[in-house]
Design a protein around this motif. Structure first.
Motif, short mmCIF file in Angstrom:
data_model
loop_
_atom_site.label_atom_id
_atom_site.label_comp_id
_atom_site.label_asym_id
_atom_site.label_seq_id
_atom_site.Cartn_x
_atom_site.Cartn_y
_atom_site.Cartn_z
N VAL A 1 0.86 -1.19 0.00
CA VAL A 1 0.00 0.00 0.00
C VAL A 1 0.89 1.23 0.00
CG1 VAL A 1 -1.90 1.18 1.15
CG2 VAL A 1 -1.62 -1.30 1.43
N TYR A 2 0.68 2.10 -0.99
CA TYR A 2 1.40 3.37 -1.05
C TYR A 2 0.57 4.44 -0.36
CZ TYR A 2 4.26 1.23 -4.76
OH TYR A 2 5.10 0.41 -5.48
N TYR A 3 1.15 5.12 0.63
CA TYR A 3 0.43 6.18 1.34
C TYR A 3 0.84 7.55 0.82
CZ TYR A 3 -1.87 3.13 4.67
OH TYR A 3 -2.68 2.19 5.24
N GLU A 4 -0.07 8.50 1.04
CA GLU A 4 0.11 9.88 0.62
C GLU A 4 1.42 10.50 1.12
OE1 GLU A 4 -3.71 12.72 0.02
OE2 GLU A 4 -3.09 12.31 2.08
N ASP A 5 1.81 10.14 2.35
CA ASP A 5 2.98 10.78 2.95
C ASP A 5 4.28 10.05 2.62
OD1 ASP A 5 2.71 8.48 4.39
OD2 ASP A 5 2.51 9.44 6.35
N GLY A 6 4.24 9.09 1.69
CA GLY A 6 5.45 8.38 1.30
C GLY A 6 5.69 7.10 2.08
N SER A 7 4.90 6.86 3.12
CA SER A 7 5.07 5.61 3.86
C SER A 7 4.45 4.45 3.08
CB SER A 7 4.44 5.71 5.25
OG SER A 7 3.04 5.85 5.16
N MET A 8 4.79 3.24 3.50
CA MET A 8 4.29 2.05 2.80
C MET A 8 3.83 1.00 3.80
SD MET A 8 6.60 0.85 -0.41
CE MET A 8 5.46 -0.26 -1.23
N ALA A 9 2.83 0.23 3.39
CA ALA A 9 2.45 -0.95 4.17
C ALA A 9 2.60 -2.17 3.28
CB ALA A 9 1.01 -0.83 4.66
N ASN A 10 3.12 -3.25 3.83
CA ASN A 10 3.31 -4.48 3.07
C ASN A 10 2.74 -5.63 3.87
OD1 ASN A 10 5.23 -3.48 0.84
ND2 ASN A 10 6.07 -2.66 2.74
N LEU A 11 1.87 -6.40 3.25
CA LEU A 11 1.19 -7.49 3.94
C LEU A 11 1.48 -8.80 3.23
CD1 LEU A 11 -2.36 -5.85 4.22
CD2 LEU A 11 -0.28 -5.24 5.44
N ASN A 12 1.71 -9.81 4.03
CA ASN A 12 1.92 -11.16 3.54
C ASN A 12 0.86 -12.02 4.23
OD1 ASN A 12 2.77 -13.83 3.43
ND2 ASN A 12 4.93 -13.38 3.77
N VAL A 13 -0.13 -12.48 3.47
CA VAL A 13 -1.21 -13.28 4.06
C VAL A 13 -1.30 -14.62 3.34
CG1 VAL A 13 -2.57 -11.35 4.91
CG2 VAL A 13 -2.87 -12.07 2.55
N ASN A 14 -1.57 -15.68 4.09
CA ASN A 14 -1.48 -17.02 3.53
C ASN A 14 -2.26 -18.00 4.41
OD1 ASN A 14 -0.67 -19.34 2.19
ND2 ASN A 14 1.50 -18.79 2.17
N TRP A 15 -3.13 -18.78 3.79
CA TRP A 15 -3.84 -19.85 4.52
C TRP A 15 -3.07 -21.17 4.48
CZ3 TRP A 15 -8.88 -18.67 1.38
CH2 TRP A 15 -9.65 -17.70 2.05
N LEU A 16 -2.00 -21.22 3.71
CA LEU A 16 -1.28 -22.49 3.53
C LEU A 16 0.16 -22.34 4.02
CD1 LEU A 16 -1.44 -25.39 2.41
CD2 LEU A 16 -0.69 -24.51 0.21
N ALA A 17 0.31 -22.10 5.31
CA ALA A 17 1.63 -21.95 5.89
C ALA A 17 1.82 -23.03 6.95
CB ALA A 17 1.79 -20.58 6.51
N PRO A 18 3.06 -23.43 7.20
CA PRO A 18 3.25 -24.54 8.15
C PRO A 18 2.89 -24.15 9.58
CG PRO A 18 5.37 -23.67 7.36
CD PRO A 18 4.30 -23.04 6.52
N ILE A 19 3.09 -22.90 9.96
CA ILE A 19 2.79 -22.50 11.33
C ILE A 19 2.03 -21.18 11.30
CG2 ILE A 19 4.78 -23.63 12.40
CD1 ILE A 19 6.06 -20.79 12.52
N LYS A 20 1.50 -20.83 12.44
CA LYS A 20 0.77 -19.57 12.56
C LYS A 20 1.76 -18.47 12.91
CE LYS A 20 -3.27 -17.57 14.90
NZ LYS A 20 -4.36 -17.81 15.89
N VAL A 21 1.79 -17.42 12.09
CA VAL A 21 2.64 -16.26 12.35
C VAL A 21 1.75 -15.03 12.34
CG1 VAL A 21 4.66 -14.94 11.60
CG2 VAL A 21 4.55 -17.38 11.13
N ARG A 22 1.94 -14.17 13.32
CA ARG A 22 1.23 -12.90 13.41
C ARG A 22 2.27 -11.86 13.82
NH1 ARG A 22 -2.00 -15.50 11.24
NH2 ARG A 22 -4.18 -15.93 11.75
N GLN A 23 2.99 -11.34 12.84
CA GLN A 23 4.12 -10.47 13.20
C GLN A 23 4.12 -9.21 12.34
OE1 GLN A 23 7.99 -12.30 14.20
NE2 GLN A 23 8.83 -10.86 12.76
N VAL A 24 4.26 -8.08 13.00
CA VAL A 24 4.28 -6.80 12.30
C VAL A 24 5.57 -6.07 12.67
CG1 VAL A 24 3.12 -4.59 11.96
CG2 VAL A 24 1.76 -6.65 12.39
N LEU A 25 6.27 -5.56 11.67
CA LEU A 25 7.40 -4.65 11.90
C LEU A 25 6.94 -3.25 11.52
CD1 LEU A 25 8.97 -7.36 11.84
CD2 LEU A 25 10.81 -6.15 10.70
N LEU A 26 7.17 -2.30 12.41
CA LEU A 26 6.87 -0.91 12.10
C LEU A 26 8.16 -0.11 12.14
CD1 LEU A 26 3.98 -1.35 14.27
CD2 LEU A 26 3.66 0.62 12.79
N GLY A 27 8.45 0.58 11.05
CA GLY A 27 9.66 1.39 11.02
C GLY A 27 9.29 2.86 11.13
#
Lengths: 342, 342, 342, 342
Positions: free
Chosen positions: A206-232
């Motif tokens: 996602v490109y934001y107006e102020d130049g920031s970005m959001a990036n999402l990785n979503v998947n129903w077919l992963a070996p384990i459950k991950v719920r992790q967000v990095l904010l810079g």
């Protein structure tokens, strides 16, 4: 005492009903589900609650003040609209509706009837997201550079919607709450590994107006459950790991600066700041309980809910844009064009 | 005994020199660097090695059989070409060259001179990647669905190349080794948060001919160092975490199937297989040492190196396509068009 | 420039030699080992160093100023004594000697000859232990309640000493550095699972004069390597995990208080303080390098080393008491009785 | 349908009541607690259940078939005895009683009345402990060498019992279930850091008849919650980490052997076997639910419960021996002397 009807007792409905039992201001009056097996489970746990196989009975019941809609997405609009028209306050599971037009109509209906329309953006009510919100508001993170999320697990493949509508909805709800900038465009790539089924893996930018970005990785077919967000951020960075039992939010006093030293500038040298890490205490209170108490509170006070109908609408807009880009294999979709189209 | 010249003693060169000291078949004859400070450090550690400030002296030295090029990328081509022309075997740090044309010319020169041209795709020589390769070759993972990587850290901002050319090069090298399918198109989004500097964060999606996908998340501005790859296969899935000290590779006997049961098919029900996890023993031998021994061995035997010039070329092609898509904000770039263009 | 002789090139000696190469003030003049294979490895890595099969040659060499003793424990005393008598400064691997009497005699000899006697308590020189020391000295932890350590791994079974003399020696060295109180008694239990071999698993409890306790769990037969210490203080608590790559030291603002509220006191209620966690930046400099620079520095300045002969002696006393209690199946051994006996 | 009375609605009672609602064969008829506040909470959650402030009413109620005793330990004996005498089946929270004599009398009373007496050793009913039990029974671990547990957290300081009676009771229950050998002696050390309160930290070593050992580290004053057990066997080793969400049990194919090679034997060389790690799927079913279903099942079938009164008695014996040794600062207490004394 606000008397509730819970419509849908499949995956999430039982949690709603259980949590409502803990809310002082709430009572569960009726539960509806088309499945008699589901109603059987509801009856064993809540012997004193009225069970209905037709949701219309619940919407029509004059003893009921508020409705929680916990059905599959494609029924949200019809049920929520009927409930608002019957004068009930409504809390709808996320995503609020299946398309942008429906979302607009619910927002309008609630406004016209002066009823509360709230969307179940559960993560907004977690101690973790509230803590991150505080860190941003107080300037601890500086300018927000990026939001980078992994939300994957094995399971909950759905028939009616792709993985974006299921999992990315959570991140869009969090982003809508945290970011003060507006999304301009979304690029999404996806793949489905079960033939003849909705896409189960997607990556969104996602490109934001102020130049920031959001990036999402979503998947129903992963070996384990991950719920992790990095904010810079320009001042500090955050790791938010929802699978951690103790320190869900870690704040890192780290970053980079371009040196002011003329010689270093000449050399274009970057200097790194590696400071302490700090994990604030996070409220361990169940988010769903906080949310339901908030819903009761805004019904009583008339205040605007933290996750109101408009936030539900904005999330549906982002989901629509992402799905559209996905079909173009990552070609960016501008939000304003989407708005024009709808 | 193969006598080596090491050109470049900055970040990676010291590791090369130290590891070469451990290789039975190798002797370090000379080290070159433009920085007298770097040469000072080299001299303290290796009192018996010849130090040169001009790499041309090393390339011209008849006592030297093989050259390792460990300079910034933009010097790789010139030095490697000169070394091949001087009849040396050459190992070039990744990425092999700064563009596709240069890569082709090095491959051609090596072929013409019958010298070994090898690229330092270090990860290919790790016990972990070798183990995953084995799992794929033996069919343990089934069809490969996706390769999903996070490779982020704080630091090593570079002036000459963006983060794709630095970090994604590792994933492309691993993918080139692991995947039997060909990349068709790449979509990349990116952002730079230091003004007037190359992009420091990027997200890449690679579409493969067989329907599989690779997704890379690379970032120089992250609070912590993460090196994690998820591999999804039709039979099993893998988590490869290079920051783990013990179990770097975990194999999960998990997945989904569409039920054969007619009623379930009707309902479009997915069933989940949640089996055991298994972490094979991984060789703890330093990858760089394995690689340098391999380099010596192919020099002696004339066999093809695992990371030959052509693999270096293919990685440079992918880097070029990704950088191009990045400038189009995620619009996919077809590999065959890129090849036509170059 | 201080010229070194390194005696013993088995497990730890190579690290000593490599690190000495990085110390500005030091030069490695000679390496001694009885094994010709070990000397072969030393020669490949350090072509310019003098190799000796008899340590007496090194001790007698007038070109050498300082000796590092990195042999099995049972040779420490003889070699260190000879080196001190030859006028060398001496750094002895831990534990300093095989019994308390030997330790006393080395301390006396060094004092008489005015030579530096230092013991290689490596952990004392880590950024982590230095940081914890600072937290204690500045009162951040309050009164120290307990030190609770797990130090287990698979391997390094030794023939000459039991696991206490190998692994607990590290904890005793750290405790000697951190604690301002004196150990009064030690209770130890142990078991050996390979017949006819020294004990490979032990659990030790140390009673301190001020009421605090230390508890150690050491084991050569564990499935994974664990290096974890919990420190409880009246104000804050610490987790020190040496296997962590980033946050080795975590400080928890947590604890308990007996309530002052009269009613609560009546009910004997404890209240819990659950505050933030904080991970200070830890120097990543290699401890061995710090230690060797310190050794060179105290040789030059005449200052007292942080890990002097007396600390080596105190650690040997604790090891002796623990081994004695172990043979009594946990019956506590008083330190003062041990001192009388020796 | 078995009708239950739950006596005690403080910390654990609410979990019992909630889980009983999920058991098909069970119905909660009455809940008793001396606190009216506790009864208020019970009434909100379970509007149809009979509430009593005096447990004697519940014990005397002819509509009730089975009683769960979830009060503080010092009331267990009186209530359980009364319930058995009233002809009820009884499930008692752990530890079963406050001393060995009481435990014997409950066992006798249940035998005389032919009622089920079961003790709530919850961990025995977890998927993890059941899986480990299977690994031992099938010989996968070989001879059991040691059981090494850390069970620490911040909180639940109790007034009536020390930390051994609270936390070590869990490990003794697991050991009673897993080990086929008999405990011979126990050495325990402990400390209390709140004046005038029971000990809050203890370390215990249990010597078993077959040469194996168990070591427990229990603490109410730790910065974080740890629930980790290492099991060493002659063939394989296990890490059981109850705080892990996914892989709670990891089996390591690792160990040592004394070489058969004559020269190696001469050198007393140990060889290490470092094989794969394997994490079997563990049932995620709530242990308490499994346990309550088991209780209903043994009531109906007359079979012996997995955690019968005798196992409750043996755990109380171990707790008594450990407390006794603790007062002797680690001097070992022989189990047979304890039995004579009681």
């Amino acid at each position: 005492m606000i008397r509730f009807g819970v419509i849908g007792y499949g995956y999430w409905g039982p949690n709603i009903a259980r949590a409502l039992m803990e809310v002082d201001a709430a009572a569960v009056h009726a539960i509806a589900d088309v499945s008699s097996e589901a109603l059987g489970r509801a009856g064993k746990r809540h012997p004193s609650v009225l069970l209905q196989s037709d949701w219309r009975e619940v919407v029509a019941d004059p003893a009921i003040d508020a409705i929680v809609v916990a059905t599959p997405v494609n029924h949200h609009f019809e049920i929520a609209l009927a409930a608002l028209r019957a004068g009930k306050h409504v809390l709808v599971e996320k995503p609020m509706t299946a398309d942008v037009g429906q979302a607009w109509r619910l927002v309008e209906e609630a406004r016209r009837r002066s009823r509360v329309l709230m969307v179940d953006h559960t993560f907004v009510y977690t101690g973790a997201v509230q803590a991150i919100h505080g860190l941003i508001e107080t300037g601890h993170l500086g300018d927000l550079y990026y939001y980078d999320s992994i939300r994957v697990n094995l399971g909950n493949f759905q028939n009616d919607v792709n993985v974006i509508w299921d999992l990315a909805a959570h991140d869009f709800a969090i982003l809508d709450f945290l970011s003060s900038s507006r999304p301009m465009a979304i690029s999404a790539t996806a793949a489905g590994f079960l033939s003849d089924r909705p896409e189960n893996m997607a990556h969104l930018s996602v490109y934001y107006e102020d130049g920031s970005m959001a990036n999402l990785n979503v998947n129903w077919l992963a070996p384990i459950k991950v719920r992790q967000v990095l904010l810079g951020g320009s001042r500090r960075m955050v790791i938010y790991d929802d699978m951690e039992t103790s320190e869900k939010v870690k704040v890192y006093d780290r970053g980079v600066t371009l040196s002011d030293d003329p010689e270093a500038v000449q050399m274009r040298r970057v200097s790194y700041r590696v400071g302490d890490m700090w994990a604030p205490v996070i409220s361990a209170k169940e988010a769903l309980l906080t949310e339901l108490e908030h819903f009761c509170s805004v019904i009583e006070t008339g205040a605007a809910p933290m996750s109101d109908g408009l936030s539900g609408l904005r999330v549906v807009e982002m989901l629509s844009a992402a799905s559209h880009s996905m079909r173009l294999r990552g070609q960016p979709v501008e939000m304003h064009e989407l708005r024009k189209a709808s």
